[in-house]
Motif scaffolding. Sequence first.
Motif, PDB file in Angstrom:
ATOM      1  N   PHE A 436       0.816  -1.212   0.000  1.00 45.63           N
ATOM      2  CA  PHE A 436       0.000   0.000   0.000  1.00 45.63           C
ATOM      3  C   PHE A 436       0.854   1.269   0.000  1.00 45.63           C
ATOM      4  CE2 PHE A 436      -4.647   0.349   0.716  1.00 45.63           C
ATOM      5  CZ  PHE A 436      -4.772   1.707   0.493  1.00 45.63           C
ATOM      6  N   LEU A 437       1.835   1.341   0.895  1.00 47.08           N
ATOM      7  CA  LEU A 437       2.609   2.579   1.062  1.00 47.08           C
ATOM      8  C   LEU A 437       3.704   2.717   0.013  1.00 47.08           C
ATOM      9  CD1 LEU A 437       2.974   5.102   2.802  1.00 47.08           C
ATOM     10  CD2 LEU A 437       4.491   3.782   4.282  1.00 47.08           C
ATOM     11  N   HIS A 438       4.480   1.656  -0.215  1.00 50.30           N
ATOM     12  CA  HIS A 438       5.633   1.735  -1.111  1.00 50.30           C
ATOM     13  C   HIS A 438       5.392   1.133  -2.497  1.00 50.30           C
ATOM     14  CE1 HIS A 438       8.120   1.810   2.856  1.00 50.30           C
ATOM     15  NE2 HIS A 438       7.755   3.025   2.489  1.00 50.30           N
ATOM     16  N   ASN A 439       4.258   0.431  -2.679  1.00 48.24           N
ATOM     17  CA  ASN A 439       3.910  -0.132  -3.992  1.00 48.24           C
ATOM     18  C   ASN A 439       5.036  -0.997  -4.549  1.00 48.24           C
ATOM     19  OD1 ASN A 439       1.890  -0.437  -5.916  1.00 48.24           O
ATOM     20  ND2 ASN A 439       2.614   1.250  -7.172  1.00 48.24           N
ATOM     21  N   ASP A 440       5.615  -1.840  -3.683  1.00 51.50           N
ATOM     22  CA  ASP A 440       6.812  -2.601  -4.052  1.00 51.50           C
ATOM     23  C   ASP A 440       6.578  -3.577  -5.198  1.00 51.50           C
ATOM     24  OD1 ASP A 440       8.357  -1.310  -2.213  1.00 51.50           O
ATOM     25  OD2 ASP A 440       8.328  -2.901  -0.711  1.00 51.50           O
ATOM     26  N   LEU A 441       5.371  -4.134  -5.309  1.00 52.86           N
ATOM     27  CA  LEU A 441       5.129  -5.116  -6.369  1.00 52.86           C
ATOM     28  C   LEU A 441       5.300  -4.494  -7.746  1.00 52.86           C
ATOM     29  CD1 LEU A 441       4.228  -7.899  -7.354  1.00 52.86           C
ATOM     30  CD2 LEU A 441       1.848  -7.132  -7.103  1.00 52.86           C
ATOM     31  N   VAL A 442       4.697  -3.344  -7.958  1.00 58.29           N
ATOM     32  CA  VAL A 442       4.777  -2.684  -9.265  1.00 58.29           C
ATOM     33  C   VAL A 442       6.153  -2.069  -9.489  1.00 58.29           C
ATOM     34  CG1 VAL A 442       3.835  -0.789 -10.644  1.00 58.29           C
ATOM     35  CG2 VAL A 442       2.301  -2.294  -9.382  1.00 58.29           C
ATOM     36  N   GLU A 443       6.782  -1.629  -8.403  1.00 61.98           N
ATOM     37  CA  GLU A 443       8.098  -0.997  -8.515  1.00 61.98           C
ATOM     38  C   GLU A 443       9.237  -2.010  -8.635  1.00 61.98           C
ATOM     39  OE1 GLU A 443       8.635   2.162  -8.827  1.00 61.98           O
ATOM     40  OE2 GLU A 443       6.541   2.778  -8.585  1.00 61.98           O
ATOM     41  N   GLY A 444       8.915  -3.310  -8.603  1.00 65.09           N
ATOM     42  CA  GLY A 444       9.939  -4.345  -8.779  1.00 65.09           C
ATOM     43  C   GLY A 444      10.754  -4.637  -7.536  1.00 65.09           C
TER      44      GLY A 444
END
Length: 583
Positions: A436-444
């Motif tokens: 939610f906060l860092h959007n790590d999935l989309v950001e790789g």
Amino acid sequence: MTRLEHAFEENVTEPVPWDRLLHATLGRMTGGISPTALQLAFFDWAGHLGLNPGRQSALQEKALRKALRLAAYSGHCLAGDEEGRCIEPLPNDHRFDAREWERWPFSFIHQAFLLQQQWWHVATTGVPGVDPHHEEVVNFTVRQMLDVLSPSNFLPTNPEVLERTINENGWNLVRGASNWLEDAQREIAGRPQKGGGDYAVGRDLALTPGKVVHRNALMELIQYEPATETVHPEPVLIVPAWIMKYYILDLQPGRSLIEYLVNQGHTVFVVSWKNPGPDDREMGMADYRRLGVNDALDAVNAIVPEQKVHGVGYCLGGTLLTLAAAAMARDGDDRLATLSLLAAQTDFTEPGELDLFIDESQVSFLEDVMWARGYLGRDQMAGAFHLLRSQDLVWSRLVRNYLMGEREEMFDLMAWNADATRLPYRMHSEYLRHLFLHNDLVEGRYDIEGRPVSVGDIDAPIFSVATQKDHIAPWHSVYKIVRLARTDVTFLLTRGGHNAGIVSEPGHPRRHYQMKHFQPLGRTYPAERFERETPREEGSWWLAWQQWLAERSGEPVSPPSIGAPERGYVPYADAPGEYVLMH
């Protein structure tokens, strides 16, 4: 030789327990909302507004113009002229729809309120220099404060309540007081709300016949009995969100998605999550993926061998299933035939109004609140969701129950909604920070077992469902899967909200949907264009989805057995099982 320390080298990184206890105590009083986050937002807004005297002057001028408009409107009303309103409510604001609000002085009262509401919206938005997130927080908070003061909430300023009181000689207020006392007693005793006992799980809800065929520390796996002589060879595995009880997909007969799939010749399995307590505080996202999706998939493969699986994920369960599917694709595991995501987000850059409660200050504060209890309580989650729709879920309900003296009739979806669950400390912290906060999935940056995963690795066809009025997973956010995926994607937008839009059985009135297929790496376009250009189909989206599943399934075969005792999966309890009954 003694090591010399440099200035600023020493740093305290671990949270201090006393600080966390203080935050947890404050959290109980604020409903989990960080006071510091609110202070930062208002300080940012007030500071920048104070440095813009031109904007202040424009606001003063706007206030004067609104006062003159209101005075002119009031004069017309007193003179008996048929003058239209000087301001209309927002399209979703139905507090002043009744004709009683057109009579003096209530016409003046509600128009003054709406003009004030509009002025505050202008005052809290568009101030140069204010952080966009802070602007949203300030605007939302002021809107909530104004909703508290709405004239519709008070007996002397609500003509509908006054008329009811006169007609009933005040008995509506007597009933309202009785309703309030009953609700207060139920809240103190921890009992369900009025009418909740009319819907019992296993008696009135979750009635599709099946067996629990597997259980671990986090979930029970239910396999449903076949209802047709032959079935599609590929089984369906449903992964609901652990923020909800699974039986939202198995409400009463005729309103059950699980029952519908079984009747259409599918072998259906569903994950029933355990309601976690303090002892489960260290259960993280990896545990939910391993003990939830992976363990369930192993069981399904053992019971229905040599067949791929149609994976279905709802809400947060869809996000988890996407993570698992991405890891499987990365590792060459091709056991998924298709992937269906129901109101599930993968890209969190536009998560909707829930983003108001998520920033570094708020997440840190919420982590301390959860740390003290070991979990996020259902009361805190319900409070956040109610704030997003306070007009409908809070104030209109209070007026109806306590001033009008009415009682809303309980129904199956409402009873399910009251049967809330908890979230483990570690899992919810990881979800909020990494997704939610860092959007790590989309950001790789999202790693599973030490290596990153990507939505683009998934090669199974995807069917993504979004709902038009979703406050939890806004459809514009869900739509992003069309651009993220590199496989065949079918996107469907249906009428309704996060829950009611999914529970949309055939024959449900006023239901329609829009659906479009997107080819792998083909041309895509913005969500607004999809909504504008895609033809609308009347009826339930269940039929379109089931047809999509059937087209990607093999020729019908005889139904598999319930469980696989020879492989260790022995049916040992009737559906709905035991975990769903945990409070």
